[in-house]
Design an enzyme around this catalytic site. Structure first.
Site, PDB file in Angstrom:
ATOM      1  CG  ASP A 156      -2.318   0.764   0.943  1.00 29.48           C
ATOM      2  OD1 ASP A 156      -2.301   1.925   0.805  1.00 29.48           O
ATOM      3  OD2 ASP A 156      -3.347  -0.085   1.068  1.00 29.48           O
ATOM      4  CG  HIS A 189      -5.515   3.522   0.952  1.00 33.67           C
ATOM      5  ND1 HIS A 189      -5.012   2.443   0.698  1.00 33.67           N
ATOM      6  CD2 HIS A 189      -6.830   3.526   0.683  1.00 33.67           C
ATOM      7  CE1 HIS A 189      -5.990   1.742   0.369  1.00 33.67           C
ATOM      8  NE2 HIS A 189      -6.979   2.359   0.228  1.00 33.67           N
ATOM      9  CG  ASN A 280     -13.773   1.400  -3.950  1.00 32.97           C
ATOM     10  OD1 ASN A 280     -13.908   0.301  -3.793  1.00 32.97           O
ATOM     11  ND2 ASN A 280     -13.287   2.119  -3.172  1.00 32.97           N
ATOM     12  CB  SER A 350      -9.338   0.137   0.361  1.00 33.62           C
ATOM     13  OG  SER A 350      -8.838   0.411  -1.105  1.00 33.62           O
TER      14      SER A 350
END
Length: 453
Positions: A156, A189, A280, A350
Site C-alpha cells: 500500500d 490509506h 470501487n 480497500s
C-alpha cells in the site's frame, strides 16, 4: 490472458545481425529522444534466461529500472522510438507496458473528533480502544486466536511506524518517494488498511482482526496513492524472499498484466496467500454479482477477491462485482488508524480486504504452519465457512471468523456442510436473542423496583 496491443507489445526475437540492435539511423534517432518519449516496460528474456538482457536494454538507449530476486524479467525505461529494436533483439521474448495501479482518487476518510487525542504524539492521551462494527460483525472479537506468528504484508502507501495503535515489524519502499528504508505512510490509506487487519490490542484507539500478527509495510504506492505494476511486483517479490505468508493488496489497476500474473502465480505456487480489494467501480444496485466491474489483480484466479458490504449486510453501492469475487466483508464507515497518529472513518473495498486478511491470519495461525504453505487450505476454509447474506449473490458469503476457526479454533480440513453451518448460525442467533431478552427483562425489573420504591 488476451491483452490489447497497447498493453502488450509481444515480440519473438528473430535475431538482428549478430545480436546488435537496430540500424545506425535508428540509433541516431534515439539520441534525440527526450524523457517524455520514454516508455517504462517489462522486458522478458527468451527461455527465461536473463543473459545479456541488460546490455540489450542499454544498446537501445534504455535504462534498467528494476531487477527482481524471484522473477526472470526486468523493468526498463526505453526510448519510444527504439521499442521495435528492443522487440526484435536476440534473446528478448516479450515486452509489456508497465501500467498504473493505485487507490480510488475519491478515497476520503473522515477524521473522528471523538477519537482525536489531545496530544497525538503522547499515546497516553489516546482514546480508549474500540472495535469497529465490522470486526464485531464478522466475529473476530469472539475468537481466541490473534494471528501470533503470522506475517502480513500490507502492499500500500506504507504504514505510520510510530502510530499508537500499530506495531510495524519492518518493510521496504519500492516507490520513488524516498529511499528503500523509508516506508512511512504520508497518505493515510496504508495506515487505515493496516489498522483494520492488525492494529494491536493495547486498549488504545482501535484494534485489528489479527492484533498480534507481524505487520509489514510494503510501500508500492507513492504519497499520492499511485503506483505501477512493476512496484507491485517488487512488493510481491519482497514478500516471497522474506517468507511473508499473507500478501494484502487494497489497490487495483484498469488493465490486466501477464507479468503481474506471473508474479502472482509464482507467489501462490510458493504457498503465499494473496488477497485484493475488488475495486470501487460500482454495481447495478440489485445486490447481484453478475456485472463485471472488478479491477486487477482481483480478477486473477490465484487472488482472493473481496467485495464490500454495508452495515445491514447489503452489497455496498460503490463495490465492484464480478464472477471472480470470492468473499464479502464490511467496507462502509469503517473506523481505523490513519497517518499523523489519528483515527478516521472510511469506506471502500480497500477496507473490506484487510478484514479478510486478518481472518486469514487467524486461520493460518491455527494451521501451525511455519512459513508459506497452507494457502489453499486457508482459502478453502474461508470460502466454505462464509455466511450467506445476499440471495442474489449466494456464491459469495460474508467472511465469518467464528465459523472459519471452528469450535476448537483449528483449521478444518473438511469444513462443515452448508446445512451444519446454517444450523449453527441459527443456534447462535437464537442464543443471542435469548440473552438480549434476559437482559431486557432484568433491566425492566430493576426499573420497576425503582418505581415501587
Amino acid at each position: 490472458m488476451t491483452l490489447s496491443r497497447r498493453q502488450l507489445l509481444q515480440g519473438v526475437g528473430a535475431g538482428v545481425g549478430t545480436g546488435l540492435l537496430g540500424t545506425t539511423a535508428s540509433r541516431s534517432a534515439s539520441a534525440s529522444s527526450t524523457a517524455s518519449d520514454t516508455r517504462r516496460v517489462f522486458v522478458h528474456p527468451r527461455d527465461g534466461l536473463l543473459g545479456n538482457l541488460l546490455d540489450v536494454v542499454e544498446a537501445v538507449g534504455g535504462t534498467t529500472v528494476l531487477e527482481y530476486d524471484n522473477f526472470d524479467f526486468v523493468v526498463a525505461a526505453v526510448p519510444e522510438n527504439r521499442l521495435d529494436d528492443l522487440l526484435s533483439a536476440t534473446g528478448v521474448a516479450a515486452v509489456e507496458e508497465d501500467d498504473e495501479t493505485g487507490i480510488p482518487d475519491d478515497w476520503n476518510p473522515s477524521l473522528l473528533d471523538v477519537l482525536l487525542p489531545p496530544d497525538r504524539s503522547d499515546c497516553s492521551t489516546h482514546p480508549d480502544q474500540r472495535a469497529s462494527w465490522g470486526h464485531e460483525r464478522i466475529g473476530v472479537t469472539d475468537v481466541e486466536p490473534d494471528g501470533t506468528g503470522v506475517d502480513i504484508g500490507i502492499l500500500d502507501t506504507g504504514i505510520q511506524t510510530d502510530h499508537c495503535s500499530l506495531e510495524v515489524a519492518g518493510g521496504r519502499n519500492f516507490t520513488a518517494a524516498g529511499p528503500p528504508g523509508d516506508y512511512e505512510d504520508r497518505h493515510g490509506h496504508g495506515t487505515h488498511v493496516a489498522g483494520i487487519a492488525a492494529a494491536v490490542d493495547n486498549e488504545l484507539g482501535v484494534v485489528g482482526a489479527a492484533p498480534n500478527a507481524n505487520c509489514y509495510a510494503v510501500k508500492v504506492l507513492d504519497d499520492e496513492g499511485r503506483g505501477r505494476y512493476s512496484e507491485l511486483v517488487a512488493g510481491i517479490d519482497w514478500c516471497i524472499s522474506n517468507d511473508v505468508e499473507i500478501i494484502s493488496m487494497s489497490l487495483g489497476g484498469e488493465t490486466e498484466s501477464d507479468t503481474l500474473a506471473e508474479a502472482i502465480e509464482t507467489a501462490h505456487g510458493e504457498g503465499h496467500l494473496l488477497l485484493s480489494a475488488a475495486g470501487n467501480e460500482g454495481n447495478p444496485g440489485d445486490g447481484s454479482c453478475d456485472a463485471a466491474t472488478m479491477t486487477y489483480p482481483a480478477t486473477h484466479e490465484n487472488v482472493v477477491a473481496v467485495a464490500a458490504t454495508d452495515e445491514d449486510d447489503s452489497l455496498a453501492s460503490y463495490s465492484s462485482v464480478g464472477a471472480a469475487v470470492d468473499l464479502l466483508a464490511p467496507g462502509t464507515d469503517i473506523v481505523s488508524s490513519v497517518a499523523d497518529n489519528e483515527y478516521a472513518e472510511a469506506s471502500g473495498t480497500s477496507m473490506a480486504c484487510p478484514f479478510v486478511t486478518g481472518v486469514a491470519a487467524l486461520v493460518w495461525e491455527r494451521s501451525e504452519a511455519d512459513g508459506p504453505g497452507p494457502n489453499e487450505a486457508v482459502r478453502q476454509t474461508l470460502a466454505e465457512t462464509a455466511e450467506p447474506v445476499l440471495e442474489t449473490c449466494d456464491a459469495h458469503g460474508l467472511v465469518d471468523a467464528r465459523a472459519a476457526l471452528g469450535k476448537d479454533g483449528a483449521v478444518d480440513d473438511e469444513p462443515a456442510s452448508a446445512t451444519d453451518q446454517d444450523g449453527e448460525r441459527a443456534g447462535n442467533r437464537l442464543t443471542a436473542a435469548l440473552e438480549w431478552l434476559a437482559d431486557a427483562i432484568t433491566s425492566f425489573l430493576e426499573w420497576l423496583r425503582g418505581v415501587v420504591r
